[in-house]
Design an enzyme around this catalytic site. Structure first.
Site, PDB file in Angstrom:
ATOM      1  N   ASP A   1      48.621  36.491  48.709  1.00  0.00           N
ATOM      2  CA  ASP A   1      47.977  37.117  47.473  1.00  0.00           C
ATOM      3  C   ASP A   1      47.813  38.790  47.613  1.00  0.00           C
ATOM      4  O   ASP A   1      47.003  39.163  47.688  1.00  0.00           O
ATOM      5  CB  ASP A   1      46.452  36.514  47.463  1.00  0.00           C
TER       6      ASP A   1
ATOM      7  N   CYS B   1      49.120  39.185  40.913  1.00  0.00           N
ATOM      8  CA  CYS B   1      48.386  39.754  39.770  1.00  0.00           C
ATOM      9  C   CYS B   1      49.430  40.873  39.222  1.00  0.00           C
ATOM     10  O   CYS B   1      48.851  41.539  38.396  1.00  0.00           O
ATOM     11  CB  CYS B   1      47.056  40.553  40.238  1.00  0.00           C
TER      12      CYS B   1
ATOM     13  N   CYS C   1      33.295  46.442  19.034  1.00  0.00           N
ATOM     14  CA  CYS C   1      33.158  47.512  20.102  1.00  0.00           C
ATOM     15  C   CYS C   1      33.676  48.927  19.524  1.00  0.00           C
ATOM     16  O   CYS C   1      34.547  49.186  19.174  1.00  0.00           O
ATOM     17  CB  CYS C   1      34.330  47.298  21.354  1.00  0.00           C
TER      18      CYS C   1
ATOM     19  N   GLU D   1      44.830  40.660  56.755  1.00  0.00           N
ATOM     20  CA  GLU D   1      44.481  41.591  55.853  1.00  0.00           C
ATOM     21  C   GLU D   1      44.364  43.188  56.499  1.00  0.00           C
ATOM     22  O   GLU D   1      44.051  43.385  57.397  1.00  0.00           O
ATOM     23  CB  GLU D   1      43.054  41.032  55.456  1.00  0.00           C
TER      24      GLU D   1
ATOM     25  N   CYS E   1      38.434  54.109  24.604  1.00  0.00           N
ATOM     26  CA  CYS E   1      38.410  53.356  26.134  1.00  0.00           C
ATOM     27  C   CYS E   1      39.767  52.749  26.341  1.00  0.00           C
ATOM     28  O   CYS E   1      40.414  53.232  27.475  1.00  0.00           O
ATOM     29  CB  CYS E   1      37.376  52.306  26.087  1.00  0.00           C
TER      30      CYS E   1
HETATM   31  N1  SAH Z   1      43.077  36.883  48.484  1.00  0.00           N
HETATM   32  C1  SAH Z   1      41.942  37.840  48.379  1.00  0.00           C
HETATM   33  C2  SAH Z   1      42.316  39.129  48.181  1.00  0.00           C
HETATM   34  C3  SAH Z   1      43.445  39.493  47.166  1.00  0.00           C
HETATM   35  S1  SAH Z   1      43.674  41.279  46.672  1.00  0.00           S
HETATM   36  C4  SAH Z   1      41.077  37.356  47.192  1.00  0.00           C
HETATM   37  O1  SAH Z   1      41.680  36.233  46.238  1.00  0.00           O
HETATM   38  O2  SAH Z   1      40.074  37.687  47.184  1.00  0.00           O
HETATM   39  C5  SAH Z   1      44.924  41.695  47.742  1.00  0.00           C
HETATM   40  C6  SAH Z   1      44.379  42.277  49.269  1.00  0.00           C
HETATM   41  O3  SAH Z   1      45.526  42.695  49.969  1.00  0.00           O
HETATM   42  C7  SAH Z   1      43.234  43.432  49.302  1.00  0.00           C
HETATM   43  O4  SAH Z   1      42.220  42.965  49.900  1.00  0.00           O
HETATM   44  C8  SAH Z   1      44.076  44.375  49.923  1.00  0.00           C
HETATM   45  O5  SAH Z   1      43.256  45.159  50.799  1.00  0.00           O
HETATM   46  C9  SAH Z   1      45.036  43.651  50.645  1.00  0.00           C
HETATM   47  N2  SAH Z   1      46.402  44.383  51.217  1.00  0.00           N
HETATM   48  C10 SAH Z   1      46.818  45.448  50.612  1.00  0.00           C
HETATM   49  N3  SAH Z   1      48.124  45.719  51.325  1.00  0.00           N
HETATM   50  C11 SAH Z   1      48.150  44.897  52.273  1.00  0.00           C
HETATM   51  C12 SAH Z   1      49.029  44.895  53.340  1.00  0.00           C
HETATM   52  N4  SAH Z   1      50.189  45.646  53.602  1.00  0.00           N
HETATM   53  N5  SAH Z   1      48.883  44.093  54.415  1.00  0.00           N
HETATM   54  C13 SAH Z   1      47.657  43.229  54.494  1.00  0.00           C
HETATM   55  N6  SAH Z   1      46.752  43.331  53.395  1.00  0.00           N
HETATM   56  C14 SAH Z   1      46.970  44.073  52.557  1.00  0.00           C
END
Ligand code: SAH
Length: 387
Positions: free
Chosen positions: A316, A343, A11, A268, A17
């Site tokens: 998540d 994450c 790269c 969500e 980057c």
């Molecule tokens: N479980 C899903 C998304 C995970 S990412 C997957 O695996 O694809 C985290 C998500 O949390 C995002 O979609 C974001 O929009 C949402 N999010 C962020 N803050 C939040 C809150 N306070 N309440 C509910 N959802 C939230």
């Protein structure tokens, strides 16, 4: 040492980057290091059982974003911002991005001059094209191209779309997103579908998912399946449970889990993602799931106040983690098990402490390497009620 030189030679822009901090480190060692890092952060909180890696750790990103600018000679360039600056590092090929997406971005760059499309200048506010975002369905091969423009007026857009489709007949939808703001956010609120259905679909764990431009969708499809399968296994579902999928995005985890649960509630914040989630449940014929749009913490608090119960909670959250309000409300709903997908290992460690205080003990953690070559680390933890 040999391998070090080789990786770097792969790269030409890796230094500027800064995206692939681990490029010089052999992949096996990257996995070992990530596991150690996770074990260190979760020390005294939870044993780390493993770090699940990729067989081929390159070109895994199915979402590619390029910022457009021009060089000193006025030629259009596209790539990434240099770390902590607004200087664009030109990128033609990237070791972790989908190769087709890079090719399409290169084609667009090459078309700008003949269509007299100017790239946007952040300082003067002059010019049209700001970013290009490409999303590709790994299993379906559907491709979305999002052209982010500073203004809604896009001269000769029909001809531009026609020419782009001629060069890349594999593109299934093209969207113009308008972002006129002086912001570091890539996408604005307004969109016009220029071609196709305005979203792509992908298949994960045997379910079909619709992804729109602004919905969150995991960027490493191979490892997403590994992560979801692990998460669902850790949930130990028997087909009867009431399950909550918190921070559910487009509903992936809940919809996959619904087949082995009694009923599922998804929560969500992003309304585009909720719209996708509802249509995803319908398209997959999943009837035992409901989605709610709102803050996960408030939703859980309300459920707890209403005296509701849950058997399993998946959460998540984004990198910033969850909240004490959410975690205390989980305890009131009293699930036997909680599966936490994270994450952000630092916020995970903080949240596991809150869970412990609320009566939930973390039993096992698995790292899943969603981002080879990158420092970032994803993991999934099983928690049980009781001490
Ligand atoms: N479980 C899903 C998304 C995970 S990412 C997957 O695996 O694809 C985290 C998500 O949390 C995002 O979609 C974001 O929009 C949402 N999010 C962020 N803050 C939040 C809150 N306070 N309440 C509910 N959802 C939230």
């Amino acid at each position: 040492m040999e391998e070090k030189k080789k990786e770097r030679a792969l790269c030409p822009v890796s230094k500027k980057c800064g995206g692939c901090q681990l490029l010089d480190i052999p992949y096996k060692k990257q996995l070992d290091d990530k596991r150690k890092m996770l074990s260190g952060l979760l020390k005294d909180l939870c044993p780390v059982k493993g770090m699940l890696g990729m067989e081929d750790p390159y070109h895994y990103r199915n979402k590619v974003h390029a910022v457009f600018s021009r060089d000193r000679k006025g030629n259009p360039v596209s790539g990434v911002y240099q770390a902590n600056s607004h200087i664009v590092v030109p990128v033609e090929k990237c070791l972790i991005e989908d190769e087709k997406a890079d090719e399409i971005i290169g084609t667009i760059r090459g078309m700008l001059r003949s269509f007299k499309i100017k790239t946007y200048d952040e300082d003067t506010g002059y010019g049209l094209l700001r970013h290009v975002l490409v999303k590709r369905g790994f299993s379906t091969n559907e491709i979305m191209v999002v052209l982010v423009t500073a203004s809604p007026i896009f001269p000769s857009k029909n001809n531009f779309v026609k020419a782009l489709r001629q060069k890349h007949p594999e593109i299934t939808t093209i969207i113009q997103n308008i972002n006129g703001r002086g912001t570091s956010m890539v996408l604005g609120d307004r969109e016009n579908v220029l071609y196709g259905k305005g979203y792509i679909e992908d298949v994960l764990c045997g379910r079909r998912f619709r992804v729109s431009s602004r919905s969150f969708y995991q960027v490493n499809p191979v490892q997403t399946e590994v992560l979801y399968k692990k998460a669902i296994k850790l949930a130990g579902l028997t087909g009867k449970e009431t399950v909550i999928d918190a921070y559910c995005g487009i509903g992936t985890i809940g919809i996959i889990a619904a087949g082995s649960a009694g009923n599922v509630l998804g929560i969500e914040l992003n309304k585009d993602a909720v719209r996708d989630a509802i249509s995803n449940a319908k398209a997959n014929g999943v009837k035992n799931i409901r989605f709610y749009c709102g803050d996960a913490g408030e939703f859980m608090e309300q459920m707890a106040a209403d005296g509701e119960k849950a058997d399993v909670v998946f959460l998540d959250p984004p990198r910033s983690g969850s909240t004490e309000k959410f975690i205390n409300s989980v305890a009131k709903l009293g699930p036997a098990r909680v599966v936490y997908i994270s994450c952000g290992p630092e916020t995970l460690a903080r949240d596991l402490k809150w869970f412990k205080k609320a009566g939930y003990k973390a039993k096992e953690a698995w790292g899943v390497d969603m981002f080879p070559m990158v420092e970032h680390c994803e993991c999934v933890v099983r928690l049980e009620r009781g001490r």
